[in-house]
Design an enzyme around this catalytic site. Structure first.
Site, PDB file in Angstrom:
ATOM      1  N   GLU A   1       0.803  -1.219   0.000  1.00 30.03           N
ATOM      2  CA  GLU A   1       0.000   0.000   0.000  1.00 30.03           C
ATOM      3  C   GLU A   1       0.843   1.279   0.000  1.00 30.03           C
ATOM      4  O   GLU A   1       0.534   2.234  -0.710  1.00 30.03           O
ATOM      5  CB  GLU A   1      -0.928   0.016   1.224  1.00 30.03           C
ATOM      6  CG  GLU A   1      -2.032  -1.025   1.204  1.00 30.03           C
ATOM      7  CD  GLU A   1      -3.175  -0.648   0.279  1.00 30.03           C
ATOM      8  OE1 GLU A   1      -3.127   0.431  -0.344  1.00 30.03           O
ATOM      9  OE2 GLU A   1      -4.119  -1.450   0.173  1.00 30.03           O
ATOM     10  N   SER A   2       1.899   1.293   0.817  1.00 36.73           N
ATOM     11  CA  SER A   2       2.606   2.568   1.031  1.00 36.73           C
ATOM     12  C   SER A   2       4.123   2.459   1.040  1.00 36.73           C
ATOM     13  O   SER A   2       4.800   3.460   1.213  1.00 36.73           O
ATOM     14  CB  SER A   2       2.170   3.167   2.371  1.00 36.73           C
ATOM     15  OG  SER A   2       2.609   2.338   3.450  1.00 36.73           O
TER      16      SER A   2
END
Length: 249
Positions: free
Chosen positions: A140-141
């Site tokens: 995700e990040s």
């Protein structure tokens, strides 16, 4: 300023009646009218304990599924109810752990990151393997707590504003709040889909409603109709699984 959840619920229910059903990157036409009664029946289904999240829900209104998150979580996470019961939390973790016990050994050991203690706490609290939490964060990040996606998803586990609010997050850029809420949300997907990890990951990315509408009940069945999900979600599942393998020792 604190907002009364009951008042918020009533307001959101009124707003929802006028919300148009929007779609994400699958290419379907947006703007069709939502059947309010049907949607509310689905939202209030106590057997469904979650809602949509993450970058793939780029065009989903925060006033719809995200904004009414607590109506979909069931009483366990209803902000109108005191959920501080230790036994209830323990039962939930035990239930999820049993669902995830597929015969594969997972010692819990994992490649270290900058957020070890927070991930370990969330893992123990919600019964989600540390390696899976790390894999989702990685995908995700890339472990950047300050990242914001083009869709507005924030922080390590890329929480949409409505989802974050429904899960009690006041600052999505705070790693402690973000990891706790993101792991709780992931655990709800796992519970909803009977511990089927691929289905839970697809729901985390594209929304549980979209996964449920496929009419499948297992990961193997999901893979047979994977082309009916957005390309991003198809890739997301494999990315998370690949990332998880590197965090397992």
């Amino acid at each position: 300023m604190q907002i009364d959840p009951r008042g918020s619920r009533q307001l959101l229910e009124l707003q929802l009646s006028n919300v148009n059903n929007q779609t994400n990157g699958s290419g379907a036409a947006a703007g069709s009218t939502v059947d309010f009664a049907s949607m509310m029946d689905g939202l209030l289904d106590t057997s469904a304990n979650t809602t949509s999240n993450s970058e793939a829900v780029a065009t989903v209104s925060k006033r719809s599924s995200d904004g009414l998150l607590w109506l979909q979580l069931g009483s366990m996470y209803n902000p109108d109810i005191n959920t501080g019961s230790t036994s209830s939390s323990s039962d939930t973790v035990g239930s999820l752990s049993a669902l995830l016990n597929t015969g594969k050994s997972d010692s819990g050991a994992s490649v270290p990151t900058d957020f070890e203690s927070l991930i370990a706490q969330a893992s123990a609290k919600y019964g989600v393997p540390e390696s899976l939490i790390k894999a989702v964060i990685d995908t995700e990040s890339n472990f950047n707590p300050n990242v914001v996606s083009s869709a507005g998803a924030k922080g390590l586990m890329q929480l949409m504003d409505g989802t974050a609010t429904g899960l009690g997050v006041s600052n999505a850029f705070d790693p402690a709040q973000n990891i706790d809420a993101g792991t709780k949300y992931l655990s709800l997907q796992l519970q909803r889909f009977g511990g089927e990890v691929k289905m839970a990951l697809a729901a985390y990315n594209a929304g549980p409603g979209r996964v449920s509408r496929l009419g499948v009940s297992s990961d193997s069945e999901l893979m047979s109709v994977l082309n009916r999900l957005p390309t991003e979600t198809q890739n997301y599942i494999s990315k998370v699984e690949k990332a998880q393998s590197k965090y397992m020792i």
